[in-house]
Design a protein around this motif. Structure first.
Motif, PDB file in Angstrom:
ATOM      1  N   ASN A 284      13.183  10.066  63.960  1.00 50.41           N
ATOM      2  CA  ASN A 284      13.156  11.490  64.285  1.00 50.41           C
ATOM      3  C   ASN A 284      12.909  11.723  65.772  1.00 50.41           C
ATOM      4  N   GLY A 285      13.231  10.712  66.576  1.00 52.99           N
ATOM      5  CA  GLY A 285      13.039  10.812  68.011  1.00 52.99           C
ATOM      6  C   GLY A 285      14.251  11.360  68.740  1.00 52.99           C
ATOM      7  N   LEU A 286      14.078  11.632  70.018  1.00 53.04           N
ATOM      8  CA  LEU A 286      15.137  12.231  70.828  1.00 53.04           C
ATOM      9  C   LEU A 286      16.343  11.306  70.967  1.00 53.04           C
ATOM     10  N   LEU A 287      16.099  10.004  71.129  1.00 56.70           N
ATOM     11  CA  LEU A 287      17.211   9.070  71.284  1.00 56.70           C
ATOM     12  C   LEU A 287      18.135   9.102  70.069  1.00 56.70           C
ATOM     13  N   LYS A 288      17.517   9.043  68.891  1.00 58.91           N
ATOM     14  CA  LYS A 288      18.308   9.080  67.654  1.00 58.91           C
ATOM     15  C   LYS A 288      18.967  10.444  67.476  1.00 58.91           C
ATOM     16  N   ALA A 289      18.286  11.507  67.900  1.00 56.28           N
ATOM     17  CA  ALA A 289      18.842  12.861  67.768  1.00 56.28           C
ATOM     18  C   ALA A 289      20.120  13.011  68.589  1.00 56.28           C
ATOM     19  N   VAL A 290      20.133  12.479  69.819  1.00 54.99           N
ATOM     20  CA  VAL A 290      21.334  12.561  70.652  1.00 54.99           C
ATOM     21  C   VAL A 290      22.444  11.689  70.063  1.00 54.99           C
ATOM     22  N   GLU A 291      22.060  10.544  69.503  1.00 57.59           N
ATOM     23  CA  GLU A 291      23.062   9.706  68.829  1.00 57.59           C
ATOM     24  C   GLU A 291      23.729  10.488  67.694  1.00 57.59           C
ATOM     25  N   ARG A 292      22.935  11.221  66.918  1.00 56.00           N
ATOM     26  CA  ARG A 292      23.495  12.043  65.835  1.00 56.00           C
ATOM     27  C   ARG A 292      24.410  13.135  66.396  1.00 56.00           C
ATOM     28  N   ARG A 293      23.990  13.721  67.509  1.00 54.73           N
ATOM     29  CA  ARG A 293      24.811  14.750  68.149  1.00 54.73           C
ATOM     30  C   ARG A 293      26.177  14.168  68.543  1.00 54.73           C
ATOM     31  N   PHE A 294      26.193  12.947  69.081  1.00 53.65           N
ATOM     32  CA  PHE A 294      27.446  12.318  69.487  1.00 53.65           C
ATOM     33  C   PHE A 294      28.375  12.095  68.296  1.00 53.65           C
ATOM     34  N   ARG A 295      27.797  11.863  67.127  1.00 52.93           N
ATOM     35  CA  ARG A 295      28.635  11.659  65.956  1.00 52.93           C
ATOM     36  C   ARG A 295      29.346  12.947  65.550  1.00 52.93           C
ATOM     37  N   ARG A 296      28.700  14.076  65.846  1.00 58.55           N
ATOM     38  CA  ARG A 296      29.282  15.370  65.480  1.00 58.55           C
ATOM     39  C   ARG A 296      30.198  15.891  66.572  1.00 58.55           C
ATOM     40  N   LYS A 297      29.718  15.876  67.786  1.00 61.49           N
ATOM     41  CA  LYS A 297      30.494  16.275  68.959  1.00 61.49           C
ATOM     42  C   LYS A 297      30.215  15.264  70.054  1.00 61.49           C
ATOM     43  N   SER A 298      31.222  14.929  70.800  1.00 63.44           N
ATOM     44  CA  SER A 298      31.077  13.814  71.746  1.00 63.44           C
ATOM     45  C   SER A 298      30.516  14.246  73.094  1.00 63.44           C
TER      46      SER A 298
END
Length: 441
Positions: A284-298
């Motif tokens: 639930n950290g920021l690094l993983k959150a941005v990774e999830r964002r990249f999966r949705r929008k690059s």
């Protein structure tokens, strides 16, 4: 408001009884009496509670011109200092103070003190300059401070003695928390000596972190100036695959600029402020959150306040500036390094662009609405000083200008309520919670 208002003394100190008829003239001029007050709360339930528990409703003194003044026009001599970091509108406030003194009260002896309290403590090294309406005519068009500024604690007794030597009886201090606390010490020493010198502050804090003064000048300009930077970060990020833009904005202890900038330019995907706890690592950290964002929008945009995420630097020690403020570790470059290494380990390509516009934002002239606020704050500061008010700062509260005791304004930092409506709006605008919590759809 979470603060218990019953513990605050909103009564403003005065040098004595006002006995001199005001030199202000005009058929439509409305004088204000010391009995006129502005309630400190606006919620009806809070009003009822204070009335029931205290027998009165906490209120502040209404700012404005008095029918009688304390300082005689012919004997009045004023000094102006600007202290701390730069802020849009400093020159506009100087201009407003000088013009109000000159043109409304007919006071010609107005001194600009160079380099803040350093100049007040050592006028031989930093000689003061005479200011008049002609010299400040176009001052509002310039950024920074024509008088210069400085940080650091100077000897209070020396500064008060220099005020006496210059025959100053009105000191205007333009600055934030540290400046106002210094002004309070000057006012205390003046009172100890039994001198008749008013000390009146104009609140300057680009972070908007003073209590009971409303929005401070320069804040709106800072938010406005952040827009093209965030836009540039967004354009860079969306133009490449897995583009990441990180924008570091001002806000040592309070994230008002960052939060409002995210709302003003809703391309921000993550808004990180000092008041809100967040982790960097883990599911639930920021690094993983941005990774999830990249999966949705690059692409992704992060707006981070300079004082955010300081828990990541535990164990690195603490440094302070000349005024005693804790220096924040550089969260911007820290995030850049961590994101680069994180995505490199995952073998995920990322194109990262970092923007730090702090100094370019704070050095510009004030925007239109800030210019208006600067002049009005300056005008009300002069009215207060002429009426013998001291150890106080001008605020804008419940749609009225008020005289606020400095100890009240500097009681503690004004911060974002993370359970309040502003932060809820930011979370709704960015949608960052779904990425932190693993809901990327």
């Amino acid at each position: 408001m979470d603060l218990d208002l019953s513990k605050f003394d909103f009564n403003v100190e005065t040098l004595g009884e006002c006995q001199v008829p005001s030199p202000l003239v005009g058929e439509r001029l409305k004088f204000v009496s010391d009995d006129e007050r502005i309630v400190a709360v606006s919620d009806s339930q809070e009003l009822s509670r204070y009335q029931e528990e205290l027998g009165y409703i906490p209120s502040m003194e209404t700012a404005g011109p008095r029918a009688k003044v304390f300082q005689p026009q012919l004997l009045a001599r004023a000094a102006i200092v600007t202290c701390g970091g730069l802020c849009p509108g400093l020159n506009s406030v100087i201009k407003g103070v000088v013009e109000t003194l000159n043109q409304e009260y007919g006071i010609k002896d107005v001194f600009g003190i160079h380099y803040g309290y350093a100049g007040l403590a050592d006028p031989k090294t930093y000689p003061p300059v005479m200011l008049d309406a002609d010299k400040v005519d176009t001052l509002h068009m310039e950024g920074g401070s024509i008088l210069g500024t400085s940080r650091g604690g100077q000897d209070v007794e020396t500064m008060v003695q220099n005020l006496v030597n210059m025959r100053i009886n009105m000191l205007f201090t333009i600055g934030g928390d540290g400046t106002l606390k210094g002004a309070a010490q000057i006012a205390k020493e003046i009172k100890r000596r039994g001198l008749e010198i008013s000390v009146v502050g104009v609140p300057k804090t680009i972070d908007n972190d003073l209590q009971f003064v409303g929005s401070t000048f320069g804040f709106e300009t800072a938010v406005y100036q952040s827009t093209p930077v965030i836009t540039a970060a967004h354009v860079e990020a969306r133009s490449v695959y897995n583009g990441l833009g990180i924008v570091k904005l001002m806000g040592r202890d309070s994230g008002f600029i960052c939060a409002n900038a995210a709302l003003a330019n809703p391309v921000v995907n993550f808004c990180l402020i000092p008041e809100d706890e967040w982790t960097l690592d883990g599911p639930n950290g920021l690094l993983k959150a941005v990774e999830r964002r990249f999966r949705r929008k690059s692409h992704a945009i992060i707006a981070v306040a300079e004082g955010a995420g300081q828990s990541n630097f535990n164990g690195l020690g603490e440094e302070r500036d000349a005024s005693g403020n804790v220096l924040k570790h550089d969260i911007g470059t820290f995030l850049c390094d961590r994101f680069k290494s994180y995505f490199a380990d995952l073998k995920i390509p990322v194109s990262l662009k970092y923007f730090d516009p702090s100094y370019s934002i704070r050095s510009v002239p004030a925007s239109g609405t800030d210019q208006i606020l600067c002049h009005r704050l300056a005008e009300y500061a002069v009215h207060a000083a002429m009426a013998g008010k001291t150890n106080m700062v001008i605020g804008y509260w419940n749609r009225s200008f008020v005289n606020v005791p400095i100890p009240v304004a500097t009681y503690e930092r004004h911060k974002i309520d993370i359970n309040g409506s502003l932060w809820r709006s930011v979370l709704a605008c960015t949608g960052q919670e779904k990425y932190f919590k693993g809901r990327s759809k």
